[in-house]
Design an enzyme around this catalytic site. Structure first.
Site, PDB file in Angstrom:
ATOM      1  N   ASP A  82       4.788 -35.595  21.061  1.00 18.71           N
ATOM      2  CA  ASP A  82       4.355 -34.217  20.785  1.00 18.71           C
ATOM      3  C   ASP A  82       4.656 -33.300  21.979  1.00 18.71           C
ATOM      4  O   ASP A  82       4.294 -33.620  23.116  1.00 18.71           O
ATOM      5  CB  ASP A  82       2.846 -34.246  20.493  1.00 18.71           C
ATOM      6  CG  ASP A  82       2.339 -32.937  19.907  1.00 18.71           C
ATOM      7  OD1 ASP A  82       2.580 -31.878  20.524  1.00 18.71           O
ATOM      8  OD2 ASP A  82       1.712 -32.977  18.838  1.00 18.71           O
ATOM      9  N   HIS A 136      -3.666 -38.183  21.783  1.00 22.52           N
ATOM     10  CA  HIS A 136      -4.221 -36.824  21.770  1.00 22.52           C
ATOM     11  C   HIS A 136      -4.864 -36.543  20.421  1.00 22.52           C
ATOM     12  O   HIS A 136      -4.421 -37.041  19.391  1.00 22.52           O
ATOM     13  CB  HIS A 136      -3.143 -35.782  22.091  1.00 22.52           C
ATOM     14  CG  HIS A 136      -2.064 -35.673  21.057  1.00 22.52           C
ATOM     15  ND1 HIS A 136      -2.009 -34.648  20.142  1.00 22.52           N
ATOM     16  CD2 HIS A 136      -1.006 -36.467  20.777  1.00 22.52           C
ATOM     17  CE1 HIS A 136      -0.956 -34.805  19.360  1.00 22.52           C
ATOM     18  NE2 HIS A 136      -0.329 -35.905  19.714  1.00 22.52           N
ATOM     19  N   CYS A 139      -3.222 -35.475  16.506  1.00 28.68           N
ATOM     20  CA  CYS A 139      -1.900 -36.109  16.506  1.00 28.68           C
ATOM     21  C   CYS A 139      -1.326 -36.152  15.081  1.00 28.68           C
ATOM     22  O   CYS A 139      -1.931 -36.725  14.164  1.00 28.68           O
ATOM     23  CB  CYS A 139      -2.003 -37.527  17.068  1.00 28.68           C
ATOM     24  SG  CYS A 139      -0.412 -38.363  17.146  1.00 28.68           S
TER      25      CYS A 139
HETATM   26 CO    CO Z   1       0.889 -37.059  18.536  1.00 30.54          CO
END
Ligand code: CO
Length: 238
Positions: A82, A136, A139
């Site tokens: 990400d 995180h 996600c």
């Molecule tokens: Co992620």
């Protein structure tokens, strides 16, 4: 001597001179553009780069020269691909401090030669002291794994996260949708810490007496804050 933005850019545009390097005597494929045209569209990235390199060189004139000789990171970071979770930036560390592997939803699969090769190099050659699995909240990979829809090829990757849900179904069943998503992001990190701990690479390092800890952290994309999930393992019995 510092580069200025223009000379820096010209230096790089020289590398990408299509006539001189990439396309001499080659026929462009349908849809393919000359590299020089693409570089023009991304010129701001080269300008940013020169400005960044200059700022570091002004503060530490030997920074790049010293770093070019060898790297001594103490941390291997295994994180999500990400764009909102950039390893070095969120722990505010410069180049040379963090060895990084990122993939969709920070998954450590026992047969993934890419991830295993990174772990092996980090542990056996760089001799990192810490492996941090950092997930995180929010996600997309974890979210997709919780849906029934067909996402194509990536569903094969997400199966590893579906396993995490199955392993923890009794805990997850009692939560509402938002809580379940957050907890799945945390449980996925915890499961991947276990997978790192179980690799032959990490186990052999511990058997050889290496000082090596495996940590599970989670990052909040809403406020930029990291949280330790307190699942650190430091040895075969840890
Ligand atoms: Co992620």
């Amino acid at each position: 001597m510092l580069l200025n933005v223009e000379s820096g850019f010209h230096r790089f545009s020289g590398w990408y001179n299509p006539a001189k390097y990439h396309f001499a005597g080659c026929t462009l494929l349908p849809g393919q553009q000359k590299t020089g045209d693409i570089v023009k569209k991304l010129k701001h990235l080269f300008e940013n780069n020169v400005q960044w390199a200059n700022e570091i060189s002004e503060k530490s004139p030997n920074f790049f020269g010293d770093l070019s000789k060898q790297q001594h990171p103490e941390i291997l970071w295994i994180g999500c691909a990400d764009s909102r979770v950039p390893a070095n930036q969120i722990v505010n560390l410069p180049p040379g401090e963090v060895f990084v592997h990122r993939n969709i939803a920070n998954v450590v699969v026992h047969s993934d030669l890419n991830c295993l090769s990174v772990i092996q190099y980090a542990v056996e050659v760089l001799k990192v002291k810490h492996i941090i699995v950092c997930g995180h909240y929010g996600c997309g990979g974890v979210k997709a794994s919780m849906e029934d829809e067909d996402h194509g090829l990536i569903d094969n990757w997400l199966c590893h996260i579906k396993d995490v849900r199955r392993f923890n179904n009794s805990e997850l069943e009692g939560l509402n949708e938002s809580e379940r998503f957050d907890r799945m992001c945390e449980l996925n990190v915890i499961e991947q810490v276990a997978n790192v701990r179980n690799t032959s690479i990490v186990r052999n390092a511990w058997k050889a007496g290496a000082e090596l800890s495996v940590h599970g952290w989670i990052y909040n994309i809403n406020n930029g804050i990291l949280q330790d999930l307190d699942v650190c393992v430091t040895g075969l019995e840890g």
